[in-house]
Scaffold this active site. Structure first.
Site, PDB file in Angstrom:
ATOM      1  N   LYS A 119     -25.627 -74.823  -0.843  1.00 29.25           N
ATOM      2  CA  LYS A 119     -25.308 -73.842   0.205  1.00 29.25           C
ATOM      3  C   LYS A 119     -23.981 -74.199   0.818  1.00 29.25           C
ATOM      4  O   LYS A 119     -23.766 -75.335   1.226  1.00 29.25           O
ATOM      5  CB  LYS A 119     -26.408 -73.903   1.294  1.00 29.25           C
ATOM      6  CG  LYS A 119     -26.211 -72.901   2.399  1.00 29.25           C
ATOM      7  CD  LYS A 119     -26.858 -71.589   2.045  1.00 29.25           C
ATOM      8  CE  LYS A 119     -26.404 -70.435   2.914  1.00 29.25           C
ATOM      9  NZ  LYS A 119     -25.097 -69.861   2.529  1.00 29.25           N
ATOM     10  N   LYS A 123     -19.834 -75.831  -1.917  1.00 28.53           N
ATOM     11  CA  LYS A 123     -18.596 -75.328  -1.304  1.00 28.53           C
ATOM     12  C   LYS A 123     -17.732 -74.736  -2.386  1.00 28.53           C
ATOM     13  O   LYS A 123     -17.817 -75.129  -3.558  1.00 28.53           O
ATOM     14  CB  LYS A 123     -17.822 -76.455  -0.616  1.00 28.53           C
ATOM     15  CG  LYS A 123     -16.875 -75.966   0.475  1.00 28.53           C
ATOM     16  CD  LYS A 123     -17.650 -75.565   1.726  1.00 28.53           C
ATOM     17  CE  LYS A 123     -16.771 -75.083   2.838  1.00 28.53           C
ATOM     18  NZ  LYS A 123     -17.519 -74.936   4.099  1.00 28.53           N
ATOM     19  N   SER A 142     -27.284 -68.682   8.543  1.00 27.27           N
ATOM     20  CA  SER A 142     -27.254 -68.271   7.130  1.00 27.27           C
ATOM     21  C   SER A 142     -28.641 -68.455   6.513  1.00 27.27           C
ATOM     22  O   SER A 142     -29.109 -67.626   5.727  1.00 27.27           O
ATOM     23  CB  SER A 142     -26.248 -69.122   6.346  1.00 27.27           C
ATOM     24  OG  SER A 142     -24.974 -68.538   6.411  1.00 27.27           O
ATOM     25  N   ASN A 160     -12.703 -67.957  14.116  1.00 30.39           N
ATOM     26  CA  ASN A 160     -14.081 -67.503  14.310  1.00 30.39           C
ATOM     27  C   ASN A 160     -14.905 -68.507  15.120  1.00 30.39           C
ATOM     28  O   ASN A 160     -15.504 -68.162  16.141  1.00 30.39           O
ATOM     29  CB  ASN A 160     -14.716 -67.258  12.928  1.00 30.39           C
ATOM     30  CG  ASN A 160     -16.164 -66.848  13.057  1.00 30.39           C
ATOM     31  OD1 ASN A 160     -17.034 -67.661  13.356  1.00 30.39           O
ATOM     32  ND2 ASN A 160     -16.436 -65.574  12.864  1.00 30.39           N
TER      33      ASN A 160
HETATM   34  P1  NAD Z   1     -10.655 -69.494  10.967  1.00 31.49           P
HETATM   35  O1  NAD Z   1      -9.766 -69.323   9.810  1.00 31.49           O
HETATM   36  O2  NAD Z   1     -11.307 -68.299  11.570  1.00 31.49           O
HETATM   37  O3  NAD Z   1      -9.884 -70.255  12.155  1.00 31.49           O
HETATM   38  C1  NAD Z   1      -9.096 -71.388  11.984  1.00 31.49           C
HETATM   39  C2  NAD Z   1      -8.249 -71.482  13.243  1.00 31.49           C
HETATM   40  O4  NAD Z   1      -7.539 -72.709  13.251  1.00 31.49           O
HETATM   41  C3  NAD Z   1      -7.206 -70.370  13.380  1.00 31.49           C
HETATM   42  O5  NAD Z   1      -7.214 -69.905  14.704  1.00 31.49           O
HETATM   43  C4  NAD Z   1      -5.887 -71.090  13.105  1.00 31.49           C
HETATM   44  O6  NAD Z   1      -4.810 -70.503  13.756  1.00 31.49           O
HETATM   45  C5  NAD Z   1      -6.223 -72.432  13.705  1.00 31.49           C
HETATM   46  N1  NAD Z   1      -5.309 -73.487  13.261  1.00 31.49           N
HETATM   47  C6  NAD Z   1      -4.860 -73.767  12.042  1.00 31.49           C
HETATM   48  N2  NAD Z   1      -4.039 -74.834  12.095  1.00 31.49           N
HETATM   49  C7  NAD Z   1      -4.005 -75.220  13.385  1.00 31.49           C
HETATM   50  C8  NAD Z   1      -3.342 -76.252  14.093  1.00 31.49           C
HETATM   51  N3  NAD Z   1      -2.552 -77.118  13.476  1.00 31.49           N
HETATM   52  N4  NAD Z   1      -3.544 -76.350  15.429  1.00 31.49           N
HETATM   53  C9  NAD Z   1      -4.344 -75.483  16.073  1.00 31.49           C
HETATM   54  N5  NAD Z   1      -4.994 -74.495  15.453  1.00 31.49           N
HETATM   55  C10 NAD Z   1      -4.815 -74.360  14.140  1.00 31.49           C
HETATM   56  O7  NAD Z   1     -11.747 -70.561  10.536  1.00 31.49           O
HETATM   57  P2  NAD Z   1     -13.167 -70.848  11.194  1.00 31.49           P
HETATM   58  O8  NAD Z   1     -14.188 -70.130  10.411  1.00 31.49           O
HETATM   59  O9  NAD Z   1     -13.111 -70.700  12.673  1.00 31.49           O
HETATM   60  O10 NAD Z   1     -13.310 -72.393  10.816  1.00 31.49           O
HETATM   61  C11 NAD Z   1     -12.677 -73.418  11.573  1.00 31.49           C
HETATM   62  C12 NAD Z   1     -13.295 -74.744  11.185  1.00 31.49           C
HETATM   63  O11 NAD Z   1     -14.698 -74.689  11.439  1.00 31.49           O
HETATM   64  C13 NAD Z   1     -13.149 -75.106   9.682  1.00 31.49           C
HETATM   65  O12 NAD Z   1     -13.095 -76.513   9.578  1.00 31.49           O
HETATM   66  C14 NAD Z   1     -14.463 -74.609   9.101  1.00 31.49           C
HETATM   67  O13 NAD Z   1     -14.798 -75.283   7.887  1.00 31.49           O
HETATM   68  C15 NAD Z   1     -15.392 -74.991  10.243  1.00 31.49           C
HETATM   69  N6  NAD Z   1     -16.647 -74.257  10.214  1.00 31.49           N
HETATM   70  C16 NAD Z   1     -16.673 -72.906  10.351  1.00 31.49           C
HETATM   71  C17 NAD Z   1     -17.893 -72.254  10.287  1.00 31.49           C
HETATM   72  C18 NAD Z   1     -17.992 -70.763  10.476  1.00 31.49           C
HETATM   73  O14 NAD Z   1     -19.126 -70.247  10.438  1.00 31.49           O
HETATM   74  N7  NAD Z   1     -16.911 -70.055  10.733  1.00 31.49           N
HETATM   75  C19 NAD Z   1     -19.070 -72.981  10.085  1.00 31.49           C
HETATM   76  C20 NAD Z   1     -18.998 -74.364   9.969  1.00 31.49           C
HETATM   77  C21 NAD Z   1     -17.779 -74.994  10.033  1.00 31.49           C
END
Ligand code: NAD
Length: 456
Positions: free
Chosen positions: A107, A143, A386, A258
């Site tokens: 997953k 992944k 999920s 997000n």
């Molecule tokens: P996303 O693409 O929606 O957001 C990423 C954000 O990080 C963006 O706002 C981008 O501008 C910002 N960013 C990138 N480089 C940066 C920097 N140097 N300084 C500050 N901000 C920066 O991605 P997301 O889904 O929000 O995921 C973010 C993290 O959370 C990732 O590591 C992802 O694996 C983890 N995550 C997300 C989810 C999910 O359901 N969305 C679940 C588990 C883990």
């Protein structure tokens, strides 16, 4: 050293001041733009695996299980040909990795990013295996990633890429094999294209093959905000144990995607003072607390949080160095490392992103008794919902958003509560406790599958 002390005294001192520290010129370059070269990716995987050794020793994990846990069980590399809008054909390298699947099907999300490489995808699948086990989900780790600058593609090109990715991995996915979901630069729209392609391939309706789908295709209410909501629940559980109220807690959030946006919105509604958020353009800071909706409006308009009038623009490095009670890292991996960890002044760290601290930075913070709520616990809200989506799809049920949120809260109260209690009882870090809880469960499943019990 580095134990689960809640650090209230330090944080109390910090409540008074949320002024951004002046960041000297040479430090302005410390948070390097994210270039995850294959070498850095390989180091990331080694770093991730090194955290297992402590757990193997502490729990006396059987050698068979140790051997199984050190490598992914399946790693697929493909090339995805995409017809671009101008008629040219481009081929994008892509991966899908299954880490251990003893507890259930793989997953994990699919990431579109120019720096994606096999090591990164492997590391992320390893973390998925650990995190599903930490919160007791019947899943292994998975992944996927495509090496692409998704923002440079048109919507139709992105759709062709998403469909091509599913055609490439269709043989190793499915509701009982591997269930993809959104990750960085992929969302419900992309999942809609992916499930449509998959159902064409298998010539059957099979919504449980992908989660994070749009609602009309069997998506779950509450999925979009789930990672942020789950992170807030973990923060709340920790704050309660520390006898700290949201109103007396300042939070800086790195990221505004997000996960970060929903966390910041819900935490702000709960009463936490969100003093800063950032994106790759820099950060927006207001010591009195940001109006998150106002920042969102500016971000939607210009693409930059630094254009918001809700606060003043500061650099991303200055955000990391703010004197706040909690620093929530919700952007990408390796954001706090040996070169900038000494700048971090936060009383506690909430890891919403995967792997935002390198292990050397983690050790420095542990020595300073800064509690770290680790990624494998703090960002499980997304995969938990999920799982709820998968359950609904398989049972043909539809749950309300209130039901989903209630079940998420209950599951995290139980499983995160156990991790926090274990850390405090055993005087170990929250990360060590989470890994012990997760790895013990995976190892038990490996051994229960009939491996040799007496051949140490
Ligand atoms: P996303 O693409 O929606 O957001 C990423 C954000 O990080 C963006 O706002 C981008 O501008 C910002 N960013 C990138 N480089 C940066 C920097 N140097 N300084 C500050 N901000 C920066 O991605 P997301 O889904 O929000 O995921 C973010 C993290 O959370 C990732 O590591 C992802 O694996 C983890 N995550 C997300 C989810 C999910 O359901 N969305 C679940 C588990 C883990």
């Amino acid at each position: 050293m580095g134990n689960a002390k809640t650090n209230k005294a330090t944080s109390d001192k910090q409540k008074a001041s949320t002024t951004p520290r002046q960041v000297p010129q040479r430090q302005a370059e410390k948070t390097a733009p994210r270039t995850l070269t294959p070498e850095v990716g390989a180091a990331l995987f080694e770093d991730a695996r090194s955290r297992l050794e402590d757990v193997f020793k502490a729990l006396d994990i059987h050698a068979d299980a140790q051997a199984r846990l050190m490598q992914p069980s399946l790693s697929l590399q493909v090339s995805i040909p995409v017809r671009m809008d101008d008629g040219r054909l481009k081929a994008f390298p892509a991966w899908r990795v299954h880490y251990d699947t003893s507890l259930g099907p793989a997953k994990g999300g699919v990431r579109f990013h120019p720096d994606v490489n096999q090591h990164e995808v492997t590391t992320l699948s390893f973390w998925m295996a650990v995190k599903c086990a930490v919160v007791g989900l019947p899943y292994g780790g998975g992944k996927g990633g495509v090496q692409v600058d998704a923002k440079a593609l048109s919507s139709l090109e992105r759709e062709r890429l998403a469909r091509g990715y599913i055609r490439a991995i269709a043989d190793i996915m499915g509701p009982d094999r591997d269930i993809p979901a959104p990750d960085v630069n992929t969302d419900a729209t992309v999942m809609g294209w992916m499930i449509d392609e998959y159902e064409h391939i298998v010539r059957a309706k099979m919504p449980a093959a992908i989660t994070g789908k749009p609602l009309p295709l069997g998506g779950s209410p509450g999925r979009v905000a789930a990672t942020g909501r789950g992170a807030l629940k973990v923060l709340d559980l920790w704050a309660e144990r520390a006898e700290r109220t949201p109103e007396e807690t300042t939070v800086a959030v790195q990221g505004f995607g997000n996960a970060a946006y929903h966390f910041a919105t819900l935490a702000s509604e709960r009463g936490y003072r969100i003093v800063a958020v950032s994106d790759s353009s820099g950060a927006c800071y207001n010591a009195e607390g940001l109006d998150i909706d106002a920042v969102k409006k500016a971000k939607s308009k210009s693409g930059k949080v630094t254009d918001s009038q809700a606060g003043k623009a500061i650099s991303g490095d200055a955000l990391l160095a703010l004197e706040v009670d909690v620093l929530a890292l919700a952007a990408l991996e390796n954001q706090v490392h040996s070169d900038n960890v000494d700048d971090v002044k936060a009383g506690a760290i909430l890891e919403i992103a995967n792997g935002p601290l390198t292990s050397d930075a983690d050790q420095v913070l542990a020595k300073r008794d800064v509690p770290v709520l680790p990624d494998v616990l703090a960002n499980t809200g997304g995969v938990i919902v999920s799982y709820f989506e998968w359950l609904q799809n398989r049972a043909g049920e539809k749950w309300s958003e209130a039901q989903v949120n209630e079940r998420l809260d209950a599951l995290l109260s139980e499983e995160a509560g156990k991790v926090l209690a274990l850390a405090e009882k055993s005087n170990i870090t929250y990360r060590q406790a989470a890994y012990r809880q997760g790895i013990e469960r995976i190892a038990a499943a490996i051994m229960a599958r009939g491996n040799c019990q007496d051949c140490r």
